[in-house]
Design a protein around this motif. Structure first.
Motif, short mmCIF file in Angstrom:
data_model
loop_
_atom_site.label_atom_id
_atom_site.label_comp_id
_atom_site.label_asym_id
_atom_site.label_seq_id
_atom_site.Cartn_x
_atom_site.Cartn_y
_atom_site.Cartn_z
N UNK A 163 0.86 -1.19 0.00
CA UNK A 163 0.00 0.00 0.00
C UNK A 163 0.90 1.24 0.00
N UNK A 164 1.62 1.44 -1.09
CA UNK A 164 2.61 2.51 -1.17
C UNK A 164 1.96 3.89 -1.00
N UNK A 165 2.68 4.79 -0.35
CA UNK A 165 2.14 6.12 -0.05
C UNK A 165 3.01 7.21 -0.67
N UNK A 166 2.37 8.28 -1.06
CA UNK A 166 3.04 9.45 -1.61
C UNK A 166 3.59 10.30 -0.46
N UNK A 167 4.82 10.80 -0.60
CA UNK A 167 5.41 11.58 0.49
C UNK A 167 4.64 12.88 0.74
N UNK A 168 3.89 13.37 -0.25
CA UNK A 168 3.06 14.55 -0.01
C UNK A 168 2.00 14.25 1.04
N UNK B 81 -0.48 17.97 26.98
CA UNK B 81 0.13 16.93 26.13
C UNK B 81 -0.83 15.78 25.90
N UNK B 82 -0.94 15.34 24.67
CA UNK B 82 -1.87 14.29 24.30
C UNK B 82 -1.24 12.91 24.47
N UNK B 83 -2.04 11.88 24.69
CA UNK B 83 -1.48 10.54 24.87
C UNK B 83 -0.86 10.00 23.60
N UNK B 84 -0.06 8.95 23.76
CA UNK B 84 0.62 8.32 22.64
C UNK B 84 -0.40 7.73 21.66
N UNK B 85 -0.06 7.82 20.36
CA UNK B 85 -0.94 7.31 19.33
C UNK B 85 -0.10 6.82 18.15
N UNK B 86 -0.57 5.76 17.48
CA UNK B 86 0.08 5.25 16.27
C UNK B 86 -0.87 5.38 15.08
N UNK B 87 -0.32 5.82 13.95
CA UNK B 87 -1.12 5.95 12.73
C UNK B 87 -0.38 5.29 11.58
N UNK B 88 -1.01 4.33 10.93
CA UNK B 88 -0.45 3.75 9.72
C UNK B 88 -0.67 4.71 8.56
N UNK B 89 0.38 4.93 7.78
CA UNK B 89 0.29 5.80 6.61
C UNK B 89 0.41 4.93 5.37
N UNK B 90 -0.69 4.83 4.63
CA UNK B 90 -0.76 3.93 3.49
C UNK B 90 -1.37 4.67 2.31
N UNK B 91 -1.17 4.09 1.11
CA UNK B 91 -1.80 4.63 -0.08
C UNK B 91 -3.17 4.03 -0.28
N UNK B 92 -3.90 4.49 -1.31
CA UNK B 92 -5.28 4.04 -1.52
C UNK B 92 -5.39 2.65 -2.12
N UNK C 199 -3.50 -1.33 -2.73
CA UNK C 199 -2.49 -2.33 -2.36
C UNK C 199 -2.09 -3.06 -3.64
N UNK C 200 -0.85 -2.82 -4.10
CA UNK C 200 -0.42 -3.23 -5.44
C UNK C 200 0.66 -4.30 -5.39
N UNK D 37 0.33 -4.53 4.06
CA UNK D 37 -1.12 -4.52 3.95
C UNK D 37 -1.72 -3.58 4.99
N UNK D 38 -2.59 -2.67 4.57
CA UNK D 38 -3.22 -1.78 5.55
C UNK D 38 -4.10 -2.55 6.52
N UNK D 39 -4.32 -1.97 7.67
CA UNK D 39 -5.31 -2.50 8.59
C UNK D 39 -6.68 -1.92 8.24
N UNK D 40 -7.71 -2.56 8.71
CA UNK D 40 -9.06 -2.10 8.42
C UNK D 40 -9.24 -0.65 8.88
N UNK D 41 -9.70 0.20 8.00
CA UNK D 41 -9.99 1.59 8.34
C UNK D 41 -8.84 2.56 8.12
N UNK D 42 -7.63 2.06 7.77
CA UNK D 42 -6.48 2.96 7.60
C UNK D 42 -6.73 4.00 6.50
N UNK D 43 -7.16 3.54 5.34
CA UNK D 43 -7.36 4.46 4.21
C UNK D 43 -8.45 5.48 4.53
#
Length: 289
Positions: free
Chosen positions: A164-169, A188-199, A201-202, A258-264
């Motif tokens: 799921x390649x992502x554009x640097x923009x 200060x906000x709590x720790x969070x993780x965000x997957x950065x994926x493209x639209x 999966x190729x 592979x993205x996780x459900x809801x990432x995109x």
């Protein structure tokens, strides 16, 4: 209040700086060579290095929020550990760290393992951070455009699981949004993780088909000879890095990205627009050759 961006002259760091300036942020850019800095007006430039403790102390003074980006280098982990310790010493309580997707799973890939170590350090130190986990940057394929256009092959051994390649923009804009979310919070906000994926999966075959469409002639995907891939990379990078890239490609083949459900959907909502697709990149390069 000041947001410090490390790696500011690179592809991602430059995008982060640009997006922060567009949003009216007070930005300071840490660079090794100020002569290479080409930033929008108003960006404060400070010279320093992530292994130079004195320069970091100077750069971090008065900073409220930190964007930490460590390049893939042999001492990447050491750089990150030093930077995070100096950040805590300086009282910085808002951090966005650029890691990599599946860092906790691809632990035999050196730079993935290093980034996962940094994630664990952030967590155990109790630092308030957003950890961004991008998939493979589609922009990296600019470096192989000559192979694609001259020889009619897509040479990256990405396999059949899909990336799921992502554009640097998109990476830069999400990073800026998160930096400002933390910067503007009253606490200060709590720790969070965000997957950065493209639209999309190729697979390797999918990517070759996009190049075929963009160039109007057949582009093939030759398969997954990772040993040959490593030897080719050794022609223009250190052998340790070529090996690192081989290990990464082998995990592409066995696991994919592979993205996780809801990432995109999450990223699309954050950006308020669709994510950039790989076909756009292929079309842009095709139009320039």
């Amino acid at each position: 209040m000041t947001i410090l961006v490390t790696g500011a002259t690179g592809n991602v760091g430059g995008q982060v700086v640009e997006q922060l300036v567009k949003r009216g942020a007070d930005v300071r850019a840490l660079v090794r060579d100020p002569s290479k800095a080409n930033f929008p007006a108003g960006v404060e430039i400070v010279q320093g290095d992530l292994l130079d403790v004195d320069s970091l102390r100077k750069a971090f003074a008065g900073v409220s929020t930190l964007f930490l980006l460590n390049a893939v280098v042999a001492d990447e982990y050491t750089q990150a550990v030093i930077a995070l310790n100096i950040a805590r010493e300086a009282g910085i309580e808002r951090i966005v760290y650029l890691s990599v997707i599946h860092s906790d799973r691809f632990v035999n890939v050196p730079h993935f393992a290093g980034k996962y170590g940094v994630e664990r350090m952030i967590e155990h130190m109790g630092l308030n951070a957003t950890i961004l986990r991008p998939a493979y940057f589609m922009d990296n394929d600019h470096t192989i455009k000559d192979v694609i256009t001259r020889y009619g092959i897509y040479p990256m051994p990405v396999g059949s699981k899909g990336l799921a390649m992502i554009d640097t923009r998109d990476v830069g804009e999400v990073a800026a949004i998160e930096l400002l979310r933390r910067e503007q919070s009253s606490v200060p906000l709590p720790m969070e993780r965000i997957n950065l994926v493209g639209p999309d999966t190729l697979t390797g075959t999918d990517i070759a088909a996009l190049w075929t469409q963009a160039l109007g002639r057949p582009i093939t995907y030759p398969g997954e000879d990772t040993a040959a891939f490593e030897q080719n990379l050794r022609q223009f990078m250190p052998n340790w890095m070529a090996y690192d890239m081989r290990m990464m490609s082998e995990r592409f083949i066995t696991d994919g990205m592979i993205p996780e459900r809801g990432d995109v959907e999450r990223l699309t909502e954050m950006l308020g627009r669709p994510l950039h697709a790989y076909g756009e990149l292929a079309a842009q390069i095709a139009a320039s050759v």
